[in-house]
Design a protein around this motif. Structure first.
Motif, mmCIF file in Angstrom:
data_model
loop_
_atom_site.group_PDB
_atom_site.id
_atom_site.type_symbol
_atom_site.label_atom_id
_atom_site.label_comp_id
_atom_site.label_asym_id
_atom_site.label_seq_id
_atom_site.Cartn_x
_atom_site.Cartn_y
_atom_site.Cartn_z
ATOM 1 N N LEU A 95 26.372 39.249 33.713
ATOM 2 C CA LEU A 95 26.540 40.700 33.582
ATOM 3 C C LEU A 95 26.292 41.438 34.892
ATOM 4 N N VAL A 96 25.462 40.867 35.757
ATOM 5 C CA VAL A 96 25.122 41.563 37.008
ATOM 6 C C VAL A 96 25.986 41.101 38.176
ATOM 7 N N ARG A 97 26.915 40.193 37.923
ATOM 8 C CA ARG A 97 27.788 39.726 38.999
ATOM 9 C C ARG A 97 29.044 40.594 39.063
ATOM 10 N N PRO A 98 29.565 40.805 40.265
ATOM 11 C CA PRO A 98 30.738 41.694 40.427
ATOM 12 C C PRO A 98 32.064 40.982 40.137
ATOM 13 N N ARG A 99 32.124 40.310 39.000
ATOM 14 C CA ARG A 99 33.347 39.636 38.587
ATOM 15 C C ARG A 99 33.606 39.893 37.113
ATOM 16 N N ASN A 100 34.872 39.771 36.713
ATOM 17 C CA ASN A 100 35.245 39.971 35.325
ATOM 18 C C ASN A 100 34.510 38.990 34.431
ATOM 19 N N LEU A 101 33.970 39.485 33.298
ATOM 20 C CA LEU A 101 33.166 38.629 32.423
ATOM 21 C C LEU A 101 33.992 37.519 31.789
ATOM 22 N N VAL A 102 35.207 37.840 31.372
ATOM 23 C CA VAL A 102 36.060 36.818 30.778
ATOM 24 C C VAL A 102 36.319 35.705 31.774
ATOM 25 N N PHE A 103 36.567 36.086 33.023
ATOM 26 C CA PHE A 103 36.783 35.083 34.070
ATOM 27 C C PHE A 103 35.548 34.206 34.251
ATOM 28 N N GLN A 104 34.370 34.830 34.274
ATOM 29 C CA GLN A 104 33.140 34.067 34.498
ATOM 30 C C GLN A 104 32.875 33.083 33.355
ATOM 31 N N VAL A 105 33.083 33.531 32.117
ATOM 32 C CA VAL A 105 32.853 32.638 30.978
ATOM 33 C C VAL A 105 33.871 31.499 30.999
ATOM 34 N N MET A 106 35.128 31.839 31.277
ATOM 35 C CA MET A 106 36.180 30.830 31.303
ATOM 36 C C MET A 106 35.913 29.791 32.384
ATOM 37 N N ALA A 107 35.392 30.236 33.531
ATOM 38 C CA ALA A 107 35.155 29.331 34.646
ATOM 39 C C ALA A 107 33.818 28.592 34.545
ATOM 40 N N SER A 108 32.998 28.959 33.564
ATOM 41 C CA SER A 108 31.663 28.352 33.473
ATOM 42 C C SER A 108 31.700 26.919 32.971
ATOM 43 N N GLN A 109 32.758 26.546 32.281
ATOM 44 C CA GLN A 109 32.839 25.197 31.704
ATOM 45 C C GLN A 109 34.303 24.772 31.614
ATOM 46 N N LEU A 110 34.607 23.625 32.178
ATOM 47 C CA LEU A 110 35.944 23.033 32.077
ATOM 48 C C LEU A 110 35.783 21.579 31.665
ATOM 49 N N GLU A 111 36.496 21.174 30.626
ATOM 50 C CA GLU A 111 36.360 19.819 30.091
ATOM 51 C C GLU A 111 37.610 19.003 30.412
ATOM 52 N N PHE A 112 37.579 18.325 31.561
ATOM 53 C CA PHE A 112 38.749 17.546 31.967
ATOM 54 C C PHE A 112 38.924 16.282 31.125
ATOM 55 N N SER A 113 37.893 15.884 30.398
ATOM 56 C CA SER A 113 38.015 14.690 29.546
ATOM 57 C C SER A 113 39.008 14.922 28.407
ATOM 58 N N ARG A 114 39.327 16.214 28.136
ATOM 59 C CA ARG A 114 40.326 16.510 27.094
ATOM 60 C C ARG A 114 41.704 16.006 27.491
ATOM 61 N N ILE A 115 41.839 15.542 28.720
ATOM 62 C CA ILE A 115 43.112 15.007 29.171
ATOM 63 C C ILE A 115 43.524 13.796 28.354
ATOM 64 N N GLY A 116 42.542 13.139 27.696
ATOM 65 C CA GLY A 116 42.865 12.000 26.840
ATOM 66 C C GLY A 116 43.803 12.378 25.714
ATOM 67 N N ARG A 117 43.577 13.545 25.110
ATOM 68 C CA ARG A 117 44.461 14.018 24.042
ATOM 69 C C ARG A 117 45.820 14.420 24.598
#
Length: 258
Positions: A95-117
């Motif tokens: 909330l205190v960072r100067p970036r869009n919240l949706v962007f921050q949440v989206m960038a907080s976790q990426l699961e590349f293991s889903r590539i199996g599906r």
């Protein structure tokens, strides 16, 4: 976009620090999808068609839904794990960072293991496309691409809704899995086979049928109107109330104090 790509690179390098764990997780995701495929295969060992759809047509549904869900989960994992972000105080820092919240949440976790599906879906596409008997003109190829891309965005919207509920409950609500994991599992068959009521719900309330059932009718030649080919684009309207609900929840947010 440059910043997001840096996040992608960072998460990928982080997950590849444990290569064995990454590949076993990816293989596990592949096998889960393969087990779902087997249920379709066994079904058609007994029946020639389901709801008037052939084996190849059903496989197209399956590949579209599983690839759309997996891609949506890959870049929307931050919203799927959003209750943890609220509980550990991570969202307060966002909330205190100067970036869009949706962007921050989206960038907080990426699961590349889903590539199996996704690999599972690609293999099914490779198998079924030449055997489908469909005349793959440019408009049908474009329709298939729209089904996957718009479908992934639609699932992303559902993860945003799941995250928005956490503003009121702190913990995630498992009933949302009916619309995410449930849609992935039941989407292996055209949604019309579940009855008119289900089809209407998945058309006008949570429009998953717009990226699966209706464009499929155009691809296999049961409908000739371009409207059916463009229904995946129409489904993107659903993202507006998803975002609005997230913003509404944000206005009600009170820190957990973590």
């Amino acid at each position: 976009m440059t910043l997001y790509l840096r996040y992608v690179s960072m998460h990928f390098k982080s997950q590849m620090q444990y290569k064995v764990s990454f590949f076993f997780t990816a293989i596990g995701q592949f096998l889960v999808a393969f087990a779902t495929y087997l249920s379709v295969r066994f079904l058609f060992d007994r029946f020639d068609s389901v709801g008037g759809f052939s084996y190849e047509e059903v496989l197209l549904c399956f590949a579209v839904i599983i690839s759309a869900f997996s891609l949506g989960e890959l870049y929307g994992r931050g919203f799927d794990r959003f209750p943890l972000l609220l509980g550990n105080g991570g969202f307060d820092r966002a909330l205190v960072r100067p970036r869009n919240l949706v962007f921050q949440v989206m960038a907080s976790q990426l699961e590349f293991s889903r590539i199996g599906r996704v690999v599972q879906a690609i293999l099914i596409f490779i198998y079924v496309i030449p055997r489908s008997g469909i005349d793959w003109t440019w408009d049908k190829v474009l329709t298939l691409l729209l089904m996957v891309v718009c479908g992934s965005l639609l699932f992303f919207g559902l993860f945003v809704v799941y995250a928005a509920f956490a503003f009121f409950t702190v913990e995630g609500l498992e009933f949302m899995n009916i619309l995410t994991d449930g849609a992935r599992e039941h989407g292996r068959l055209p949604f019309s086979v579940y009855g008119e009521g289900v089809l209407k719900f998945l058309t006008f309330v949570v429009p998953i049928a717009l990226v699966q059932y209706y464009p499929l009718l155009y691809i296999i030649g049961r409908e000739e109107s371009l409207f059916f080919a463009l229904t995946p684009v129409l489904s993107l309207v659903f993202l507006l109330p998803c975002y609005a609900f997230f913003r509404f929840g944000l206005r009600q947010y009170k820190s957990t104090g973590s």
